[in-house]
Enzyme design. Sequence first.
Site, PDB file in Angstrom:
ATOM      1  N   HIS A  24       1.101  -1.066  -0.056  1.00 31.17           N
ATOM      2  CA  HIS A  24       0.063   0.299  -0.478  1.00 31.17           C
ATOM      3  C   HIS A  24       0.885   1.314  -0.294  1.00 31.17           C
ATOM      4  O   HIS A  24       0.530   2.402  -0.848  1.00 31.17           O
ATOM      5  CB  HIS A  24      -1.081  -0.058   0.929  1.00 31.17           C
ATOM      6  CG  HIS A  24      -2.053  -1.026   0.991  1.00 31.17           C
ATOM      7  ND1 HIS A  24      -3.589  -0.716   1.063  1.00 31.17           N
ATOM      8  CD2 HIS A  24      -1.924  -2.738   1.519  1.00 31.17           C
ATOM      9  CE1 HIS A  24      -3.697  -1.743   1.048  1.00 31.17           C
ATOM     10  NE2 HIS A  24      -3.083  -3.339   1.075  1.00 31.17           N
ATOM     11  N   ASP A 122      -6.231   5.911   1.489  1.00 27.10           N
ATOM     12  CA  ASP A 122      -6.911   3.957   1.772  1.00 27.10           C
ATOM     13  C   ASP A 122      -8.217   3.575   2.286  1.00 27.10           C
ATOM     14  O   ASP A 122      -8.372   3.930   3.092  1.00 27.10           O
ATOM     15  CB  ASP A 122      -5.123   3.171   2.783  1.00 27.10           C
ATOM     16  CG  ASP A 122      -4.912   1.607   2.298  1.00 27.10           C
ATOM     17  OD1 ASP A 122      -4.067   1.992   1.344  1.00 27.10           O
ATOM     18  OD2 ASP A 122      -6.395   1.016   1.997  1.00 27.10           O
ATOM     19  N   THR A 144      -5.434   0.086  -3.130  1.00 30.15           N
ATOM     20  CA  THR A 144      -3.901  -0.285  -3.867  1.00 30.15           C
ATOM     21  C   THR A 144      -4.536  -1.949  -4.059  1.00 30.15           C
ATOM     22  O   THR A 144      -3.655  -2.388  -4.743  1.00 30.15           O
ATOM     23  CB  THR A 144      -3.197   0.168  -2.886  1.00 30.15           C
ATOM     24  OG1 THR A 144      -2.907  -0.821  -2.004  1.00 30.15           O
ATOM     25  CG2 THR A 144      -3.429   1.294  -2.053  1.00 30.15           C
ATOM     26  N   ALA A 359      15.081  -7.678  -3.149  1.00 32.64           N
ATOM     27  CA  ALA A 359      15.884  -7.450  -4.080  1.00 32.64           C
ATOM     28  C   ALA A 359      14.840  -6.151  -4.919  1.00 32.64           C
ATOM     29  O   ALA A 359      13.984  -5.769  -4.219  1.00 32.64           O
ATOM     30  CB  ALA A 359      15.422  -8.378  -5.488  1.00 32.64           C
ATOM     31  N   GLN A 361      12.835  -5.042  -7.286  1.00 35.10           N
ATOM     32  CA  GLN A 361      11.972  -6.099  -8.119  1.00 35.10           C
ATOM     33  C   GLN A 361      11.944  -5.878  -9.448  1.00 35.10           C
ATOM     34  O   GLN A 361      11.351  -6.121 -10.289  1.00 35.10           O
ATOM     35  CB  GLN A 361      10.677  -6.520  -6.626  1.00 35.10           C
ATOM     36  CG  GLN A 361       9.710  -7.021  -8.125  1.00 35.10           C
ATOM     37  CD  GLN A 361       8.567  -8.070  -7.175  1.00 35.10           C
ATOM     38  OE1 GLN A 361       9.243  -8.076  -6.078  1.00 35.10           O
ATOM     39  NE2 GLN A 361       7.325  -7.633  -6.979  1.00 35.10           N
ATOM     40  N   ASN A 380       0.566  -5.266  -6.381  1.00 35.56           N
ATOM     41  CA  ASN A 380       1.876  -4.867  -7.140  1.00 35.56           C
ATOM     42  C   ASN A 380       3.107  -5.142  -8.090  1.00 35.56           C
ATOM     43  O   ASN A 380       3.559  -5.097  -8.966  1.00 35.56           O
ATOM     44  CB  ASN A 380       2.833  -3.397  -5.785  1.00 35.56           C
ATOM     45  CG  ASN A 380       1.662  -2.525  -5.093  1.00 35.56           C
ATOM     46  OD1 ASN A 380       1.907  -1.658  -6.130  1.00 35.56           O
ATOM     47  ND2 ASN A 380       1.634  -2.768  -3.805  1.00 35.56           N
ATOM     48  N   GLU A 384       4.002  -5.547 -11.665  1.00 33.56           N
ATOM     49  CA  GLU A 384       5.362  -5.309 -12.246  1.00 33.56           C
ATOM     50  C   GLU A 384       5.591  -6.146 -13.276  1.00 33.56           C
ATOM     51  O   GLU A 384       5.855  -5.336 -14.079  1.00 33.56           O
ATOM     52  CB  GLU A 384       5.938  -4.901 -10.863  1.00 33.56           C
ATOM     53  CG  GLU A 384       5.905  -3.606  -9.938  1.00 33.56           C
ATOM     54  CD  GLU A 384       6.510  -4.504  -8.966  1.00 33.56           C
ATOM     55  OE1 GLU A 384       7.012  -4.911  -8.664  1.00 33.56           O
ATOM     56  OE2 GLU A 384       6.029  -2.750  -7.291  1.00 33.56           O
ATOM     57  N   GLN A 401      -5.105 -12.208  -3.525  1.00 36.17           N
ATOM     58  CA  GLN A 401      -4.388 -12.925  -3.896  1.00 36.17           C
ATOM     59  C   GLN A 401      -5.023 -13.806  -4.420  1.00 36.17           C
ATOM     60  O   GLN A 401      -4.167 -14.057  -5.590  1.00 36.17           O
ATOM     61  CB  GLN A 401      -2.761 -13.404  -3.496  1.00 36.17           C
ATOM     62  CG  GLN A 401      -2.265 -12.067  -2.949  1.00 36.17           C
ATOM     63  CD  GLN A 401      -1.288 -12.888  -1.268  1.00 36.17           C
ATOM     64  OE1 GLN A 401      -1.206 -12.919  -1.011  1.00 36.17           O
ATOM     65  NE2 GLN A 401      -1.031 -10.806  -0.720  1.00 36.17           N
TER      66      GLN A 401
END
Length: 482
Positions: A24, A122, A144, A359, A361, A380, A384, A401
Amino acid sequence: MEKCQQSEAACPHVLVLPLPIQGHVNSMFKLAELLALSGFKVTFLNSEHNHERLVKYTNITAHFARYPGFEFKTIPDGLPDDHPRTGEWFLEMFDAMEMKTKSSLIEMLLNISPPVDCIIGDGFLGFALDAANELGIPIIYFRTSSACCFWVYYSIPDMIQAGELPTREMDRLITTVPGMETFLRCRDLPSFCRASNMTDADSKIQLIVKETRKTPQAHSLILNTFEDLDGPILSHIRTKCPHIYAIGPIHAQLNTRLREKYGESYDHFSNSLWELDRSCISWLDKQPKQCVIYVSFGSVTTTSREQLTELWYGLVNSKKRFLWVIRPNSVTGKDGRGGDVPVELLEATRERGYIVGWAPQEEVLNHPAVGGFLTHSGWNSTLESVVAGVPMICWPYFADQQVNSRFVSEAWKIGLDMKDVCDRKVVEMMVNDLMVNRKEEFVKPAAKMAKLANESVSVGGSSYCNLDRLIEDIRLMSLKKL
Ligand code: UDP
């Protein structure tokens, strides 16, 4: 340096308030920077806990110093410092925030100068809506997570009324979510729908439904998606929330606008709450094209020792190269990364794998060596991957998810869904299917969707125009106050 060249009136003051978890915070930062780029004064309200981590691991202060109107303020998230903040912890935070954060927010809004013209809150934080209404400040919600999951959450009362919830028949089709009648199974509903207690007002799902159904009370709704990806779902959402700004993929939108402003030399800002390990980029540089599967389960997911072992064997037995993010303290059971690891796994990992704690990402997904992404399907991460054109294997953990992974495999056809299974044989098979055997099946739709995503945030694209409209509408709000 950005300067507000206009009069105060045309330079609105926006307060940005994220739910304090990585995914978020990521999108909220990107939106905040987009507003700062257009000359707005922005106050970003971080939780104290996250702000400390951002200061420790990122160049946050230096990065935002280029926007003179950009200011950070902090509020408590209501949890003790030593709280682990993993798994489903954020649900505990709702109550804590409602109690402690709302009053701090009201006090801040009463004393802030210049006064706030608009709050971007939010979409999970209903107390911000209550505070805004009490003070007569317009509030725009930013949800988000995915639009598809928002729509599922919105439809839950209808599912309960139709007797489709609660249920244990995981493969039965759900027929009461408009637009998803042909492919949404019980298994694909947000994880919180798996509870047997759906109607108790204290249940997690009732809490989320309550927050979601408040959305039409906000001035409007920002969503991190784009028309070519989610057009049909957006049409359904508009029947309840007519004022929508679909401005995503927001990370790509920000890159476009920074490039416009600064040319190619713009700097990427990492808003990570963990220390970045960039050594994985040097490792990727040495790997052949599209041969590496990138594995990461985001910022909240935890895995058990058993799951870790199954995933690890699956990756090793697939014989593919892999880059794996194992976040510190993300393995439950003894000892962080997981105690005694069989020698054969360690040897194979030395040969063709690389493990880091966190990482960069976006950069990883855009690296030529990466050909697939084993992901938890956080929104996200999904976007991505979409923008980078990288097909996915989805292993959803919780919240939106489960819905996202169904859309990846069934609606957009850009990956495989490994939902509810964690078995080394399945991991091995899916990695080989994605990277070799069925590669063509996924690569083409993924490349097509990446093209559409990038077009949507280019000049004249739908998300690009929607952001311009949002900026204009906030300007009008501040003018109306005069
Ligand atoms: N991320 C990252 N490095 C990592 C793992 C994740 O920068 O090693 C970022 C990722 O790029 C994404 C965010 O963390 O922007 C995770 O958000 P997402 O919505 O995918 O999942 P969540 O963490 O909210 O479950």
